[in-house]
Write a protein that holds these residues in place. Structure first.
Motif, PDB file in Angstrom:
ATOM      1  N   VAL A 137      37.180  25.685  36.046  1.00 34.27           N
ATOM      2  CA  VAL A 137      38.161  26.405  34.899  1.00 34.27           C
ATOM      3  C   VAL A 137      37.808  27.736  34.949  1.00 34.27           C
ATOM      4  CG1 VAL A 137      37.993  26.718  32.466  1.00 34.27           C
ATOM      5  CG2 VAL A 137      37.795  24.308  33.321  1.00 34.27           C
ATOM      6  N   GLY A 138      36.662  28.304  35.427  1.00 33.29           N
ATOM      7  CA  GLY A 138      36.460  29.808  35.642  1.00 33.29           C
ATOM      8  C   GLY A 138      37.363  30.468  36.882  1.00 33.29           C
ATOM      9  N   ALA A 139      37.374  29.800  38.047  1.00 33.17           N
ATOM     10  CA  ALA A 139      38.147  30.111  39.113  1.00 33.17           C
ATOM     11  C   ALA A 139      39.734  29.979  38.667  1.00 33.17           C
ATOM     12  CB  ALA A 139      37.822  29.171  40.328  1.00 33.17           C
ATOM     13  N   LEU A 140      40.014  28.963  38.119  1.00 29.87           N
ATOM     14  CA  LEU A 140      41.582  28.868  37.892  1.00 29.87           C
ATOM     15  C   LEU A 140      42.009  29.871  36.858  1.00 29.87           C
ATOM     16  CD1 LEU A 140      42.229  24.796  37.768  1.00 29.87           C
ATOM     17  CD2 LEU A 140      42.999  26.773  39.544  1.00 29.87           C
ATOM     18  N   GLY A 141      41.107  30.123  35.825  1.00 26.29           N
ATOM     19  CA  GLY A 141      41.493  31.121  34.816  1.00 26.29           C
ATOM     20  C   GLY A 141      41.533  32.675  35.501  1.00 26.29           C
ATOM     21  N   TYR A 164      45.246  36.601  36.695  1.00 30.16           N
ATOM     22  CA  TYR A 164      45.594  37.864  37.691  1.00 30.16           C
ATOM     23  C   TYR A 164      47.336  37.685  37.501  1.00 30.16           C
ATOM     24  CZ  TYR A 164      47.122  40.503  41.664  1.00 30.16           C
ATOM     25  OH  TYR A 164      47.872  41.313  42.451  1.00 30.16           O
ATOM     26  N   PHE A 165      47.879  36.645  37.625  1.00 25.43           N
ATOM     27  CA  PHE A 165      49.227  36.450  37.741  1.00 25.43           C
ATOM     28  C   PHE A 165      49.981  36.922  36.380  1.00 25.43           C
ATOM     29  CE2 PHE A 165      48.284  33.846  41.457  1.00 25.43           C
ATOM     30  CZ  PHE A 165      49.068  34.659  42.401  1.00 25.43           C
ATOM     31  N   ILE A 166      49.439  36.604  35.418  1.00 24.34           N
ATOM     32  CA  ILE A 166      49.899  36.878  33.867  1.00 24.34           C
ATOM     33  C   ILE A 166      49.717  38.329  33.709  1.00 24.34           C
ATOM     34  CG2 ILE A 166      49.605  36.521  31.498  1.00 24.34           C
ATOM     35  CD1 ILE A 166      49.041  33.534  32.271  1.00 24.34           C
ATOM     36  N   ASN A 167      48.448  38.864  33.970  1.00 28.29           N
ATOM     37  CA  ASN A 167      48.235  40.363  33.521  1.00 28.29           C
ATOM     38  C   ASN A 167      47.338  40.974  34.484  1.00 28.29           C
ATOM     39  OD1 ASN A 167      47.915  42.413  31.892  1.00 28.29           O
ATOM     40  ND2 ASN A 167      46.306  41.758  30.599  1.00 28.29           N
ATOM     41  N   PRO A 168      47.989  41.221  35.680  1.00 25.05           N
ATOM     42  CA  PRO A 168      46.986  42.009  36.892  1.00 25.05           C
ATOM     43  C   PRO A 168      46.585  43.256  36.047  1.00 25.05           C
ATOM     44  CG  PRO A 168      49.421  41.942  37.238  1.00 25.05           C
ATOM     45  CD  PRO A 168      49.318  41.172  36.133  1.00 25.05           C
ATOM     46  N   THR A 169      45.161  43.463  36.449  1.00 26.20           N
ATOM     47  CA  THR A 169      44.536  44.742  36.146  1.00 26.20           C
ATOM     48  C   THR A 169      44.265  45.562  37.283  1.00 26.20           C
ATOM     49  OG1 THR A 169      42.557  43.798  35.886  1.00 26.20           O
ATOM     50  CG2 THR A 169      43.796  43.958  33.711  1.00 26.20           C
TER      51      THR A 169
END
Length: 181
Positions: free
Chosen positions: A68-72, A77-82
């Motif tokens: 869950v942590g890794a997929l999150g 990153y793909f939804i809101n890359p910072t």
């Protein structure tokens, strides 16, 4: 060492639609909470998405918590890359979920267990690995990055203990979270 392998074996053996759906919901919550992270600088961030990863670790063990942590991390990153994508942060997210699973899966919720889990994640991930990845990524001195992170983590650690312990206590008492093992 035997406790580590038994915990992974137990968590990896779980299956079922309910478990998968619950992990999917916790993954979605992780991504949503990640959107509300306060970015103080490219090096310093304050967020609460660790709560959903800790919940996944508590309910389903180290393998599910880490996943869950890794997929999150990847989905966030793909939804809101910072910044640029860096696989080291995905490894950090997996390790965080796995540590929560090792400390919390099939164990009674205690303040000491919550403090230990969050402390290990803070020391291992926030104070060792994150500064390493940030120094590699941004060509900054490791100790310069570490010194800025120490102050932030020392301030946030008691707050995170209390948030984690409170969430876990609520989950422990709520029948919804008592899934068949």
């Amino acid at each position: 060492m035997k406790i580590f392998f038994n915990s992974v074996k137990l968590s990896n053996g779980r299956s079922g639609v309910m478990s998968l759906a619950a992990c999917g919901m916790l993954l979605a919550l992780d991504v949503i909470l990640g959107m509300f992270t306060l970015n103080l600088s490219p090096i310093l961030k304050i967020g609460f998405s660790f709560l959903s990863v800790a919940a996944a670790g508590m309910l389903f063990g180290p393998v599910a918590g880490g996943t869950v942590g890794a997929l999150g991390d990847i989905i966030s990153y793909f939804i809101n890359p910072t910044g640029p994508y860096f696989p080291g942060f995905t490894l950090n997210a997996f390790l965080s979920g796995a540590v929560y699973g090792w400390f919390l899966y099939k164990k009674p919720v205690t303040l000491l267990r919550s403090v230990l889990a969050k402390t290990v994640v803070t020391v291992l991930v926030s104070l060792c690995l994150n500064p390493l990845w940030l120094s590699v990524l941004y060509s900054k001195a490791f100790f310069a990055v570490l010194s800025a992170r120490i102050v932030t983590n020392l301030i946030l650690l008691p707050i995170d203990f209390l948030l984690l312990f409170g969430l876990l206590k609520v989950m422990e008492k709520e029948p919804l979270f008592h899934m068949k093992k």
